[in-house]
Design a protein around this motif. Structure first.
Motif, short mmCIF file in Angstrom:
data_model
loop_
_atom_site.label_atom_id
_atom_site.label_comp_id
_atom_site.label_asym_id
_atom_site.label_seq_id
_atom_site.Cartn_x
_atom_site.Cartn_y
_atom_site.Cartn_z
N MET A 60 -2.14 -4.96 14.24
CA MET A 60 -2.44 -3.47 14.40
C MET A 60 -3.22 -3.25 15.85
O MET A 60 -3.81 -3.92 16.46
CB MET A 60 -3.45 -2.95 13.23
N GLU A 99 -5.22 1.79 15.04
CA GLU A 99 -4.73 1.80 13.61
C GLU A 99 -5.84 1.15 12.63
O GLU A 99 -6.08 1.36 11.79
CB GLU A 99 -3.45 1.00 13.53
N LEU A 153 -1.44 5.38 10.41
CA LEU A 153 -0.29 4.59 9.72
C LEU A 153 0.85 5.41 9.24
O LEU A 153 0.41 6.26 8.35
CB LEU A 153 -0.79 3.75 8.93
N ARG A 208 5.25 2.40 11.63
CA ARG A 208 4.03 1.42 12.11
C ARG A 208 4.09 0.54 11.07
O ARG A 208 3.70 -0.77 11.56
CB ARG A 208 2.64 2.43 12.40
N LYS A 209 4.07 0.81 9.83
CA LYS A 209 3.66 -0.53 8.87
C LYS A 209 4.85 -1.31 8.77
O LYS A 209 4.70 -2.57 8.70
CB LYS A 209 3.80 0.26 7.49
N ARG A 210 6.21 -0.91 9.28
CA ARG A 210 7.26 -1.91 9.40
C ARG A 210 7.08 -2.78 10.68
O ARG A 210 7.26 -3.99 10.49
CB ARG A 210 8.47 -1.21 9.39
N VAL A 222 6.07 -4.95 3.97
CA VAL A 222 5.52 -3.88 4.02
C VAL A 222 4.48 -3.36 2.70
O VAL A 222 3.33 -3.04 2.78
CB VAL A 222 6.33 -2.36 4.04
N VAL A 232 1.35 -5.16 3.26
CA VAL A 232 0.49 -4.30 4.37
C VAL A 232 -0.14 -2.96 3.54
O VAL A 232 -1.24 -2.91 3.42
CB VAL A 232 1.30 -3.79 5.52
N ASN A 233 0.72 -2.47 2.59
CA ASN A 233 0.05 -1.37 1.70
C ASN A 233 -0.89 -1.88 0.89
O ASN A 233 -1.99 -1.32 0.75
CB ASN A 233 1.42 -0.79 1.06
N LEU A 242 -4.20 -2.14 2.78
CA LEU A 242 -4.74 -0.99 3.19
C LEU A 242 -5.32 -0.26 1.74
O LEU A 242 -6.47 0.31 1.84
CB LEU A 242 -3.42 0.14 3.52
#
Lengths: 304, 449
Positions: free
Chosen positions: B381, B385, B393, B397-399, B409, B412-413, B416
């Motif tokens: 990041m 970010e 985000l 950006r997440k991709r 992804v 990542v989610n 978060l």
């Protein structure tokens, strides 16, 4: 002597301790009070029921006493017995039988609980019922375990399938199953090495034996008997849980009830994990393994 | 699963904070918890009763130490008392002034006598002795063969006689054989027996008469329940034990039997069997056993480790950040690294009371790989970010972050979400002034659940 009497006799020690204590309790005091319940709880704990189960049993007894407005302490024993029986499951749990071919029984447990001896007695029990029995010696780990089983097989007069010490137990299980089919036996009993339930790799090995059996014969093993030593305390719960996860335990064989141990932990095992006791070992003789009946067990514990 | 004793005591004593002295009712409440813990660990009921009475005597009216809260104080008393009851460590075998030293191994069926006989022989040989093992278990099928196989593995001679011989005669002959063969120790493996079997117990008495052992060792399964007291008492009364060997201690039993046996015999536990291999016989550590029975975990070690590794100044800054909700993903990464410095995560979890037992359940096992992924995601990041992920985000950006960190992804989610939860939780904790040290109850970190 009938089995019931034998059971009673072998549980004499237990009854002496247990029943006398309860009798003392209720005869000493005529009123049902808190102190009486406390002592009841103590007696249960001393039978290895574990703290939780003891509390639960006393709670249930207390509720019943209230509901039925019992005020005679002498009735307390009967009420407690009712609840013990209730928690053990009212009916006798039979060993699972395969209707369409050989029944495969796998015997598992920690070291030293009496797996091999139990298998000897189990083979004898079924043979005396006219069944054709075969034993698979899949404890390839412990020194002379195969020899020990061989002595039992000879004594009972049944065949035994074995490999070398140190060979793959799953292979022994496989061969035993093939032999069981080829020889048209009714019952195949597979011995496994004792293992502590916390050893992940050894539990994996057990899973593998189970996989091999069920691949060769869907539905097998039909019965997975966990042998529990009645002398064991609360660790029995952990054993039942982890062997249950790894091997799919379907029943318990409770051994060594001829000592001073009371085996109260099977109540917790039934309560928490719903695994019924199916067989009990009450002595060193060939005939000293019998189907477990909750009613008889409770009777033998509580009756005079 | 039971919460650990330490945790429950913290709970009990919450309302007690600030008092300077332990009153009788405080102590009673705490001792109920101690009693329950000991009973669940299979310590014999009578032993627990005596023990509790002694603790009570010691604890009531005691001045509290400034450095300990009341819960810790009671734990300390319990622990000290338990350790003293367990006795010091003593792993010496009584040696005969004139060899051979004769050792008799006795115990219930399935306790592990034969295996332990071999382990003991192996240990003694490593100490420069020349042991002989005698196979006097003529009852269990193939018990003699088992000892022979073990003897072969260890290269220790095994004395046997033809089937049908009397165990006492085997014992006597084995001692003679040791003298002839210049072996300086004979370990006699006797058959397992139930202590209520009078005939078999009498046989052991006869053997004792006949071989005059220098050491009679009772082999006890660490998983034994309430019966441990009867067993130890009977064997001790009839034979006069010199010591105890505890077997199968490598499982997950709390091992309360150790305390029961020790309390009723007063004899030291000399060794502990801790594995299937023939070298898995260790010196017994009473202090560690005391902690195990109490289910206390190794909190002290953890606190020491944390003090060594955590930078206090940094901690203060962090605290402020959490308070102001300025805690960022960067800080989060810092924290993770701090924790990682303490050692492998599963080991740390094991040291935390209450998680010690649960650790063995698979669902609590922490995947260290997951932490590597977390690190990779955060490092992929941009600073913006990391500081304010929620606002900055978006999907694209997440991709980018996912492909940059070799994750997806979804991962990542998930991170978060976990981060957001952690942030909220930390803030809550701060607000409640419930830090780990004071408060007692460990909040669940979503990363470890």
């Amino acid at each position: 002597m009938g089995f019931f009497n034998r059971l009673k006799e072998s549980l004499t020690k237990t009854r002496k301790g247990f029943v006398e204590k309860i009798d003392n309790l209720v005869h000493r005091r005529r009123v049902i009070d808190e102190e009486l319940y406390d002592e009841l709880e103590e007696v249960l704990i001393q039978a290895d029921t574990g703290f939780n189960t003891a509390i639960e049993l006393v709670e249930r007894t207390r509720r019943t006493v209230k509901e039925r407005r019992v005020d005679d302490a002498g009735e307390l024993k009967l009420i407690l017995k009712e609840h013990v029986q209730d928690m053990l499951g009212a009916e006798q749990a039979p060993v699972n039988i395969n209707m369409y071919g050989p029944t495969v029984i796998m015997v598992v447990g920690v070291n030293g609980v009496g797996k091999t001896t139990t298998i000897g007695k189990l083979a004898h029990l079924y043979k005396s019922q006219g069944k054709k029995v075969l034993i698979g010696a899949a404890d390839t780990f412990r020194a002379a375990a195969i020899d020990q089983l061989e002595v039992w097989a000879e004594r009972v007069g049944v065949d035994l399938i074995k490999h070398q010490e140190g060979s793959d137990p799953a292979a022994v299980a496989y061969d035993s199953l093939q032999a069981a089919r080829a020889r048209g036996v009714d019952l195949l009993i597979i011995d496994t090495a004792g293992r502590l339930h916390t050893k992940i790799n050894l539990m994996e090995e057990l899973k593998k034996i189970g996989r091999v059996l069920s691949r060769e014969m869907p539905g097998a093993p039909h019965e997975v008997l966990l042998v529990l030593d009645a002398t064991t305390g609360q660790n029995a719960l952990s054993q039942a849980r982890l062997f249950g996860e790894a091997a799919g335990v379907t029943g318990i064989a409770l051994t060594k009830l001829d000592g001073s141990a009371k085996g109260g932990m099977v109540i917790a095992v039934k309560q928490d994990l719903n695994i019924p006791v199916k067989m009990i070992g009450i002595g060193e003789g060939l005939n000293d393994l019998r189907p477990f009946s909750p009613g008889e067990f409770a009777d033998a514990l509580f009756d005079d | 699963m039971f919460a650990s004793l330490a945790e429950r005591l913290q709970e009990t004593f919450k309302k007690l904070r600030g008092k300077g002295r332990l009153t009788e009712s405080d102590v009673n409440e705490a001792l109920r918890e101690v009693r329950m813990a000991l009973l669940e660990a299979d310590v014999n009921f009578k032993v627990v009763k005596d023990f509790i009475a002694r603790i009570k005597e010691r604890a009531v009216g005691q001045e509290l130490l400034a450095s300990l809260n009341p819960a810790q104080h009671v734990i300390k008393i319990v622990h000290d008392e338990l350790a003293s009851l367990m006795g010091g460590s003593n792993s010496k075998i009584n040696l005969a002034p004139k060899p051979p030293t004769v050792i008799m191994m006795v115990g219930l069926n399935g306790a592990g006598k034969t295996t332990t006989t071999a382990k003991l022989a192996s240990l003694l040989r490593k100490q420069g002795r020349r042991p002989l093992m005698a196979a006097a278990d003529v009852y269990r099928p193939a018990a003699v063969k088992q000892l022979e196989v073990l003897g072969k593995q260890l290269n220790v001679p095994v004395f046997t006689m033809d089937a049908g011989e009397d165990p006492v005669a085997i014992g006597v002959a084995s001692v003679e054989s040791a003298i002839m063969g210049a072996r300086d120790i004979v370990i006699i493996d006797t058959a397992g027996r139930q202590e209520v079997n009078d005939e078999l117990m009498a046989e052991l008495e006869t053997m004792k008469e006949a071989v005059s052992p220098h050491e009679i060792l009772l082999v006890v399964d660490a998983m034994t329940g309430q019966a441990a007291v009867n067993v130890a008492e009977t064997f001790n009364t009839r034979l006069g034990l010199d010591g105890v060997i505890l077997t199968k201690l490598d499982g997950d039993t709390r091992g309360g039997a150790a305390l029961s046996v020790r309390a009723v015999t007063g004899k030291p536990i000399k060794f502990a069997g801790v594995g299937e291999k023939l070298d898995a016989l260790e010196q017994f550590h009473p202090d560690r056993m005391a902690e195990r029975i109490l289910g206390m975990g190794d909190m002290l070690t953890l606190i020491e480790k944390a003090q060594e590794n955590f930078d206090t100044e940094q901690m203060a800054i962090m605290q402020k950040k959490i308070q102001n909700m300025e805690f960022t993903l960067d800080d989060f990464l810092d924290q993770l690294n701090q924790v990682k410095k303490l050692g492998p995560i599963d080991q740390i979890l094991g040291m935390i009371p209450g998680l010690g037992g649960a650790k063995k359940l698979k669902d609590l096992q922490v995947d260290e790989k997951e932490l590597v992924n977390v690190e990779a995601i955060i490092k992929s990041m941009t600073p913006a970010e990391r500081t304010d992920p929620e606002r900055v985000l978006n999907g694209s950006r997440k991709r980018r972050i996912a492909s940059g960190s070799g994750t997806t992804v979804q991962e990542v989610n998930r991170l978060l979400k976990q981060f957001e939860q952690t942030r909220k939780m930390m803030k809550q904790l701060m607000d409640m002034e419930k830090t780990l040290k004071k408060g007692g109850k460990l909040a669940k970190n979503p990363f470890f659940s």
